[in-house]
Design an enzyme around this catalytic site. Sequence first.
Site, mmCIF file in Angstrom:
data_model
loop_
_atom_site.group_PDB
_atom_site.id
_atom_site.type_symbol
_atom_site.label_atom_id
_atom_site.label_comp_id
_atom_site.label_asym_id
_atom_site.label_seq_id
_atom_site.Cartn_x
_atom_site.Cartn_y
_atom_site.Cartn_z
ATOM 1 N N ARG A 119 0.850 -1.190 0.000
ATOM 2 C CA ARG A 119 0.000 0.000 0.000
ATOM 3 C C ARG A 119 0.884 1.237 0.000
ATOM 4 N NH1 ARG A 119 -2.410 0.516 6.204
ATOM 5 N NH2 ARG A 119 -0.411 0.442 7.280
ATOM 6 N N ASN A 157 -5.857 7.119 4.249
ATOM 7 C CA ASN A 157 -5.597 6.353 5.466
ATOM 8 C C ASN A 157 -4.129 6.490 5.838
ATOM 9 O OD1 ASN A 157 -6.592 4.188 7.458
ATOM 10 N ND2 ASN A 157 -4.711 3.277 6.649
ATOM 11 N N GLU A 158 -3.874 7.077 7.007
ATOM 12 C CA GLU A 158 -2.514 7.196 7.534
ATOM 13 C C GLU A 158 -1.543 7.774 6.498
ATOM 14 O OE1 GLU A 158 -2.597 3.638 10.871
ATOM 15 O OE2 GLU A 158 -1.610 3.244 8.957
ATOM 16 N N GLU A 317 -8.093 4.001 15.186
ATOM 17 C CA GLU A 317 -7.541 2.643 15.189
ATOM 18 C C GLU A 317 -6.765 2.409 16.467
ATOM 19 O OE1 GLU A 317 -5.102 1.323 11.980
ATOM 20 O OE2 GLU A 317 -6.285 2.320 10.434
ATOM 21 N N TRP A 325 2.815 -6.006 12.765
ATOM 22 C CA TRP A 325 3.934 -5.383 12.074
ATOM 23 C C TRP A 325 5.165 -5.148 12.954
ATOM 24 C CZ3 TRP A 325 4.559 -0.738 14.577
ATOM 25 C CH2 TRP A 325 3.417 -0.165 15.189
ATOM 26 N N GLU A 365 -1.990 -8.484 6.825
ATOM 27 C CA GLU A 365 -2.411 -8.219 8.207
ATOM 28 C C GLU A 365 -3.283 -9.350 8.758
ATOM 29 O OE1 GLU A 365 -2.361 -3.587 8.966
ATOM 30 O OE2 GLU A 365 -3.801 -4.044 7.384
ATOM 31 N N HIS A 368 -3.119 -9.686 12.490
ATOM 32 C CA HIS A 368 -3.496 -8.514 13.284
ATOM 33 C C HIS A 368 -4.793 -8.840 14.008
ATOM 34 C CE1 HIS A 368 -4.370 -4.398 14.430
ATOM 35 N NE2 HIS A 368 -3.289 -3.951 13.828
#
Length: 678
Positions: A119, A157-158, A317, A325, A365, A368
């Site tokens: 990403r 996002n981020e 989040e 990660w 992920e 996660h």
Amino acid sequence: MPHRLTTHNRALRTPGIAYGGDYNPEQWPEHVWAEDMRLMREAGVTMVSVGIFSWALLEPSEGRYDFSRMDRVLDLLHDNGIAADVATPTAAPPAWFFRAHPGALPVDRDGRTLWPGSRQTFCPSSPAYRQAALRIAEAIGERYAAHPALAMWHVHNEYGCHNSACYCDTSAAAFRTWLRARYDDDLQALNHAWGTTFWSQWYHSWEEILPPRATGADPNPTHQLDWRRFCSDELLSLYTAERDVLLRAAPGVPATTNFMVMPTFDALDYWRWAPASDIVSNDHYLMYDDPEPEIDIALSGDLTRSLGGGRPWLLMEHSTGAVNWQHVNRAKRPGEMYRNALAHVARGADGIAFFQWRAARAGAEQWHSAMLPHAGTDSVIWRDVVRLGADLKALAEVRGSTTDAQVAVVWDWEARWALELRCQPSGELRFQQLVRDWYAPLWRAGVAVDFVRPGDLGDGRYRLVLVPSLYLVRDEHAERLAGFVEQGGTLAVGFHSGAVDENCHVRLGGYPGAFRDVLGVRSDEVFPLLLGESLALTGDVPPGATATLWSERVRLDGAEAVARFADGPLAGVPAVTRNRHGAGSAWYLATRPEPGTLAALLDRVRREAGVREVRAAPPGVEVVRRRGDDAGYLFLIDHAGAGAQVAADGLELLTRKPVNGSVTVPAGGVAVVREPLP
């Protein structure tokens, strides 16, 4: 009518404390969605973020859209009473985009192209990327502006998580454009600011300027600093462009993007970003090797709240358990997720969300944690998620309340960037750690703290301003801090502060540079310490006091010595000083005292400033108070696991039991007491 989370006209209008997480139904067969809705209702979920990583499905080829899946998801959410934080999916461009626009791929400082397959593999300066991102944002805005599930826009996002800087030729051209604007098209002004007479770096043409790519020796510090400023601004311009497209489609719907106020991320100057968000939101994850992650949660929460001018914010989040990660992805201990979430609420969060709703079976992920784990509902995590949802509902009235603080801690991203460049007197200087050193004793004492920019001191709100680390400072900001002391405030400054100006030029005449006069000291040489090396301190400090990392040859120039170095090359030289300046006082710590000594010093400083703790509590019990229009809300969080009795009067909101004189904090648990305002 719910309290507003923003001073803008656009406000999040979902009731109570928002609760949910990232929802990625495209990862699952459609028959799973009905179960998702049922379980979300069971968990008390009120809002989810959707579409964050769905660009390849929403736009399967350039300019051709398929919103059928998103339509069904939003309809389902609305039918089940769950609001949608609708995202633009621009953090993950699809494969077809890079086939059509290979020049949009980012290039690292060594000249290597970074390829698709994860990403944020795009150049922030790419015109092709900007055009494609705005096109999909416009399509989403037009499609869902009037959808009844829509509660907020989630832009990207981020930003900068994996591509905070690109060193390609397109970025180089954009950097030069940014520099021409910063220096009013005056190349001589840039040469002066960058000190380019050193190492024959003088520029005779704008076209000679490149990003600070890999080179044989250390690059120019001011070149690197301006590059960091440019990279932050370049991503900010992408955010505001997408935001504006969405707000044209739905002028009354608030827009945000999730910050990352975490130790691992320093790429963006969030003081510049925060005014562009209707609601400040943040992502926060615990670091596996942090022995006291609850302190980082508090620091991050106070800083995030401060970015929004003290208004409530949203946690977009965090994790129910392990992340995917880190080197070791540690699971959370029993009760830790619950305490984490309510600690964010205590620090001003009016929304609690996780990544993600349902744990992924595939992808990067897949390990996660999530609200609904791989094990399903027969799991500790699921039971904690349901419990948290019920307790957040019980805290609905807390929404919109704020925090009163008499202590401000100065935080500046530019100073952080400059401090951590190479060729400092010590390569062990870490801005966030230095700030946390000073923040931790205040957290333990239950003292309310705001974070401020160097030039924004609250117009008389604060009694005490702490400057743990401000290597770079502008003249006008140093003057504001001195004026604060002159008018009766108390200031404490950490070592190596005030050393350089906004161009990273050393302030001549001795250290600590811009703060010499207000602190009443002058140093002519610094003596950094080696790893593992310490110095003894003597004077008005606890017995056995020591210090590490830094020392300097301080000469008193009006100040008094509170402590001195007891050994080493600077034996007898002042290490901690106090100076009367105008109606106030200014302290200087010319070293890094070990935690117990630092706590004792800061306790003395704050008591002399007239700052008291929110409420006395046993060690390990976090104490925070939010202030509403008609009541105060005392949060008591037991991180030590022993339980506690704390003085309070009012109503405990989680149990709905009256409190007369004291409240019981369960072992490893939380109590929240509604109290009358003083």
